[in-house]
Design a protein around this motif. Structure first.
Motif, PDB file in Angstrom:
ATOM      1  N   SER A  58       1.247  -1.607  -0.047  1.00  0.00           N
ATOM      2  CA  SER A  58       0.079   0.375   0.172  1.00  0.00           C
ATOM      3  C   SER A  58       0.442   0.764  -0.187  1.00  0.00           C
ATOM      4  O   SER A  58       0.458   2.122  -0.949  1.00  0.00           O
TER       5      SER A  58
ATOM      6  N   SER B  97       2.068   2.025  -3.352  1.00  0.00           N
ATOM      7  CA  SER B  97       1.388   2.084  -4.357  1.00  0.00           C
ATOM      8  C   SER B  97       1.850   3.585  -5.297  1.00  0.00           C
ATOM      9  O   SER B  97       0.120   4.132  -5.975  1.00  0.00           O
TER      10      SER B  97
ATOM     11  N   PRO C 126      -1.945  -1.743  -5.896  1.00  0.00           N
ATOM     12  CA  PRO C 126      -2.961  -2.132  -5.315  1.00  0.00           C
ATOM     13  C   PRO C 126      -3.876  -3.141  -6.091  1.00  0.00           C
ATOM     14  O   PRO C 126      -4.805  -3.227  -5.034  1.00  0.00           O
TER      15      PRO C 126
ATOM     16  N   GLU D 293      -5.254  -6.174  -2.743  1.00  0.00           N
ATOM     17  CA  GLU D 293      -6.478  -6.421  -2.776  1.00  0.00           C
ATOM     18  C   GLU D 293      -6.362  -7.504  -3.486  1.00  0.00           C
ATOM     19  O   GLU D 293      -7.433  -9.067  -2.503  1.00  0.00           O
TER      20      GLU D 293
ATOM     21  N   VAL E 122      -6.535  -1.788   1.700  1.00  0.00           N
ATOM     22  CA  VAL E 122      -6.601  -2.094   0.644  1.00  0.00           C
ATOM     23  C   VAL E 122      -7.441  -0.401  -0.477  1.00  0.00           C
ATOM     24  O   VAL E 122      -6.676   0.077  -1.297  1.00  0.00           O
TER      25      VAL E 122
ATOM     26  N   ALA F 260      -4.208   1.960  -0.453  1.00  0.00           N
ATOM     27  CA  ALA F 260      -3.728   1.773  -1.825  1.00  0.00           C
ATOM     28  C   ALA F 260      -4.372   2.341  -3.182  1.00  0.00           C
ATOM     29  O   ALA F 260      -3.154   2.409  -3.680  1.00  0.00           O
ATOM     30  N   TRP F 261      -5.716   1.935  -3.194  1.00  0.00           N
ATOM     31  CA  TRP F 261      -6.113   2.766  -4.359  1.00  0.00           C
ATOM     32  C   TRP F 261      -6.464   3.721  -4.025  1.00  0.00           C
ATOM     33  O   TRP F 261      -6.710   3.752  -5.521  1.00  0.00           O
TER      34      TRP F 261
END
Length: 153
Positions: free
Chosen positions: A105, A108, A116, A120, A147, A150-151
């Motif tokens: 993360s 990312s 990411p 996941e 998560v 990270a996105w």
């Protein structure tokens, strides 16, 4: 008269007996004009400062390479082609999975990063472990937030 310790010019803390070997070697003994007040001062030479900076950079690079090697190896063991069977992770491996999720993360933010996706996939592995009855897996808000972070980077 006993010598006293003065602070390093670049630091607010005094140089002590637990200082690094390099600092100890660079200590220069100087006597004040009165001759009664002896003091130690830290005057690192230019070459020792360059060596220290180079060594520090090498150590940082080595540490980052070791971390990346650990991260890739751990991830492969969890979700790679030779991954451990679902339901077989022990408590330590679950902890490593959570740590790997946090590390991926953090990474990312790099352009074109697949981090990411990896985070996941690690979450899906934890869900599979939980569904297989692994008693060590506890998926909580922090896991899902990892998560999401990270996105979002």
């Amino acid at each position: 008269v006993l010598p006293t310790l003065r602070s390093h010019p670049l630091s607010s803390r005094p140089i002590s007996s637990s200082s690094s070997k390099q600092q100890k070697q660079s200590l220069l003994y100087s006597t004040s004009n009165t001759g009664t007040n002896n003091q130690f001062t830290s005057q690192p030479s230019e070459s020792s400062t360059r060596r220290s900076t180079t060594t520090q950079s090498q150590n940082d690079d080595d540490r980052k390479n070791e971390e990346l090697t650990w991260l890739v190896t751990t991830t492969a063991k969890l979700i790679g082609e030779t991954a451990l069977p679902v339901g077989s992770l022990n408590e330590s491996e679950i902890f490593q999975t959570l740590r790997a999720m946090r590390e991926w993360s953090r990474r990312s933010a790099a352009n074109n990063s697949n981090a990411p996706h990896v985070v996941e996939q690690l979450l899906h592995r934890l869900i599979q472990e939980q569904q297989a009855g692994n008693e060590y897996v506890i998926i909580d808000t922090r896991t899902y937030n990892t998560v999401i972070e990270a996105w979002s980077r």
